[in-house]
Write an enzyme that holds these catalytic residues in place. Structure first.
Site, PDB file in Angstrom:
ATOM      1  N   THR A  20      33.924  -4.951 -18.123  1.00 16.28           N
ATOM      2  CA  THR A  20      34.722  -4.883 -18.436  1.00 16.28           C
ATOM      3  C   THR A  20      36.005  -5.001 -16.915  1.00 16.28           C
ATOM      4  OG1 THR A  20      35.996  -2.953 -17.910  1.00 16.28           O
ATOM      5  CG2 THR A  20      34.753  -2.679 -20.129  1.00 16.28           C
ATOM      6  N   ASP A  21      37.388  -5.424 -16.987  1.00 18.63           N
ATOM      7  CA  ASP A  21      38.269  -5.352 -16.492  1.00 18.63           C
ATOM      8  C   ASP A  21      39.039  -3.667 -15.919  1.00 18.63           C
ATOM      9  OD1 ASP A  21      40.005  -5.960 -13.855  1.00 18.63           O
ATOM     10  OD2 ASP A  21      41.442  -7.766 -15.421  1.00 18.63           O
ATOM     11  N   TYR A  22      38.952  -3.467 -14.379  1.00 18.50           N
ATOM     12  CA  TYR A  22      39.349  -2.777 -14.267  1.00 18.50           C
ATOM     13  C   TYR A  22      39.764  -1.320 -15.377  1.00 18.50           C
ATOM     14  CZ  TYR A  22      40.727   0.289 -10.152  1.00 18.50           C
ATOM     15  OH  TYR A  22      40.569   0.770  -8.773  1.00 18.50           O
ATOM     16  N   GLY A  45      39.621  -1.125 -18.097  1.00 17.14           N
ATOM     17  CA  GLY A  45      39.491  -1.545 -19.116  1.00 17.14           C
ATOM     18  C   GLY A  45      39.145  -0.375 -20.536  1.00 17.14           C
TER      19      GLY A  45
END
Ligand code: NOJ
Length: 743
Positions: free
Chosen positions: A289-291, A293
């Site tokens: 995932t992104d940070y 997310g």
């Protein structure tokens, strides 16, 4: 299992490991990896498996909202799979040791970082680099940053970012390759090749992570983290191909975007992650995932709570949870409640362990941590040399009336005006991360060397922002004494990049005012424009004789700029994103669809603005040189082809000026009639060629059926017989055109 036991296992496997890690391509050794990982997983507890799917930020760098949790003890228990934002060979060695020696199975950690346009040595921002249209340079930059970062103990780069972007209000355009799908895909491939090299286990390379999947570059209103609303046709035609290109090139990991697409957050988008990425494209790497997310899903309001967020994300296909710690905290409970299956947990764990295996970490968890190597490699002169080369080629000459540029080395006095003249930090650009300003050679210093016989008067005149005009007078006085004035204006490094959307993309008022004052003196004026994104220059453009787009060029910005200003290097960059005339025109891009009422300035009821032309100030593919090039008509070896055929299209390009120069020869194709509306033209090929003064070269492109395919009315990617417009020239606006037929 204690460390000694683990080492024993690892040593037994060593001969296989070495072979299995030997190449990035080919699947012959996958079976051995699968067996190793299966054996390991058979010994793992549920918590340990979940732990592998957890990625946590350290404190060395801050790249998102901070939390106060300390996960060190979790890592020691084997409940963390990797860290990011943790730096230095020495620290990473110690962190790895803690985990390998104290956790039950001693599974090594994986270390990621935003190695985007350099590590200790900073390269030009990605948008700048894309302007070189030089795949060798893009690959060299990626290879260099990977080598430097790997020497400091890192394994994994959160790059390349390949989000197609048509809205310069969005600050993150600086991180990508601009507005075009074809060019963006080529650059994505070159970046993956550069970062990963030929062998994942080579300690001079990193594993790449293509991001942000998907369409993060199209947030509504250009506002970062905002929703994306897009038809599947747009998505597949223009936005998805660069991610696919990266995957086809062997990119090992994919990062989810923050945004939703048509209401479904990318982090829980099963269609994207499982149906498209895994099933259609055959991606067999790892999805992160992104940070935070997963945590942010509660804000998207598509989940009931954190547990639901974790369940939806892993079911949709996420393997690793960056910074939310939601898998860590809720996956066990979700499993026990039957909300997620053991297959979900195993798949995620396996995909993370596969990466560690490919990196050779089971063979030797410390293989990237060699302090002697770090000393030798970090900030090695070869990286500065590479950065200098890439920087020169990233500069775009936007205007050059009366050949004001290059400035002769015999010039008596040059006034260097503006906040960027002596500044170091802002050359570093948006994602300089580990890069520091002491690595930067500023413009003033470089000019002193480049123009040894000239008097260089330097004055800031103003700061980047604010309204302190107290230094205007000194700047104007300097200009009065000069033969030519070079103004170093633009944006600071933090004004583009993440969380840097803007509604006004002109130069700041104070800078515009200084330009006005300087212009009154009536000296030849050159603008060096420093920025991460296309800016609106409509008013300022008229005040300068010459404009060089010099972006944020990194550690070697000063020397690269000086080379171009003096003419030691003839600029050859071309824009990869259109420069709008005004914010009101955004989005403005070259490959827009045909409309029923094409723009006609003499007819009211056509698709146009009352107060502005549709065209941008500077279009995609545009850029001047100190020499000039002329193009012959296009010659085709035949004017029709079948689907399995090839047409060769050739132009003669002549350097009609007095200097040798590089030209980016661009080929565009437009479908005359199709079952759905198609772009007027689309880039389908380019070649960068060096042409000595007065010489002519033949440049040939091959047109194949593949270049003519698109998503037809039935959403099938195919070509349709008929006539096509073919353009070959020096920008997207070339009129050098012919027609060919697909039978
Ligand atoms: C958020 C950004 O969107 C992403 O590009 C980056 O890799 C992560 N933060 C980690 O720093």
């Amino acid at each position: 299992m204690k460390l000694d036991k683990y080492i024993k296992t690892a040593c037994l496997l060593l001969p296989f490991c070495v072979v299995s890690c030997d190449t990035n391509k080919g699947n012959d050794k996958d079976a051995e990896m699968n067996k190793f990982v299966s054996d390991l997983m058979s010994k793992m507890t549920l918590e340990e498996k979940i732990g592998q799917s957890t990625l946590i930020s350290s404190w060395w760098d801050v790249t998102g909202p901070v939390s106060n949790n300390d996960y060190a003890h979790k890592a020691k228990d084997g409940h963390v799979g990797g860290f990011f934002n943790a730096l230095t060979c020495d620290f990473l060695y110690r962190l790895q040791k803690e985990v390998v020696e104290n956790s039950r199975l001693g599974i090594p950690l994986m270390f990621g970082y935003d190695v985007i346009h350099g590590y200790k040595t900073t390269f030009p921002t990605p948008l700048a680099m894309s302007s070189s249209w030089d795949m060798e340079m893009v690959e060299l930059a990626a290879r260099s940053m990977a080598e430097e970062a790997a020497a400091d103990g890192l394994h994994w780069a959160f790059a390349p970012m390949v989000d197609i972007a048509r809205d310069p209000r969005w600050g993150r355009v600086a991180e990508g390759a601009g507005e075009d799908t074809f060019l963006g895909s080529e650059i994505a491939r070159a970046q993956v090749r550069g970062i990963q090299g030929e062998n994942f286990a080579d300690t001079a390379t990193l594993i790449a992570c293509v991001k942000h999947f998907a369409a993060y570059g199209a947030p509504v209103g250009g506002r970062d983290y905002n929703s994306v609303d897009m038809s599947e046709r747009q998505l597949r035609e223009f936005y998805l191909p660069p991610y696919k290109a990266a995957v086809d090139e062997g990119c090992q990991t994919v990062m989810c975007a923050f945004n939703d697409i048509n209401g479904v957050p990318a982090t829980t988008n099963k269609w994207l992650m499982t149906d498209v990425l895994r099933d259609e494209w055959g991606f067999d790497g790892m999805i992160v995932t992104d940070y935070t997310g997963i945590f942010e899903l509660t804000n998207h309001k598509t989940v009931r709570d954190s547990a639901d967020a974790g369940a939806q994300a892993i079911r949709a296909g996420v393997d690793m949870d960056m910074q939310s710690a939601i898998f860590m905290n809720y996956s066990k409970e979700n499993y026990e409640k039957g909300l997620i299956s053991m297959e979900d947990i195993d798949r995620a764990c396996r995909n993370v362990l596969n990466m560690k295996y490919k990196l050779g970490l089971f063979e030797d968890p410390y293989r990237y941590c060699d302090t002697m190597r770090a000393k030798r490699v970090l900030k090695h002169p070869k990286f500065f040399k590479a950065s200098h080369e890439v920087a020169k080629r990233s500069i775009v000459l936007l205007k050059n009336d009366n050949e004001v540029l290059p400035i002769s080395k015999n010039t008596k006095t040059i006034a260097l005006i503006g906040p960027m003249a002596t500044n170091k930090r802002n050359h570093l650009g948006t994602w300089h991360t580990a890069g520091r300003e002491e690595t930067v050679t500023p413009i003033y210093e470089a000019f002193l060397k480049e123009f040894p016989d000239s008097r260089i008067i330097v004055e800031d005149g103003c700061w980047y922002e604010g309204d302190d005009r107290s230094k205007f007078a000194k700047a104007v006085a300097a200009v009065r004494q000069a033969d030519v004035v070079v103004m170093c204006m633009g944006e600071q490094e933090f004004e583009s990049g993440e969380a840097a959307s803007k509604t006004d993309i002109r130069l700041a008022k104070i800078q515009r005012d200084l330009i006005d004052e300087v212009a009154k003196v009536n000296k030849p004026m050159v603008l060096l424009l420093h920025n991460g994104r296309p800016m609106v220059l409509t008013d300022e453009e008229k005040k300068f004789d010459a404009i060089l787009e010099v972006w944020h060029l990194g550690s070697m910005a000063g020397p690269a700029i000086a080379d171009v200003v003096s003419g030691d290097h003839n600029p050859s960059g071309k824009l990869t994103m259109s420069f709008p005339r005004s914010v009101g025109q955004i989005p403005v891009y070259y490959n827009y669809l045909n409309t029923g009422r094409p723009e006609n300035v003499n007819v009211r009821f056509t698709s146009r603005y009352l107060d502005s032309p549709n065209s941008p100030l500077y279009p995609f593919g545009y850029g001047l040189s100190y020499t000039s090039f002329s193009y012959s008509n296009i010659e085709l070896d035949k004017d029709s082809m079948t689907k399995d055929g090839v047409i060769k299209a050739t132009v003669k390009v002549t350097n009609t000026g007095k200097r040798d120069g590089d030209e980016v020869v661009q080929m565009y194709i437009g479908d005359q009639v199709a079952s759905v509306s198609r772009p007027l033209k689309e880039l389908k090929g380019f070649k960068k060629v060096n042409i000595p003064a007065g010489k002519t070269v033949d440049v040939t492109f091959e047109i194949t059926d593949e270049l003519l395919k698109f998503y037809n009315a039935d959403m099938v990617r195919d070509s349709e017989p008929g006539d096509f417009d073919l353009y070959i020239g020096g920008s997207s606006q070339t009129g050098n055109k012919t027609v060919f037929t697909l039978k």
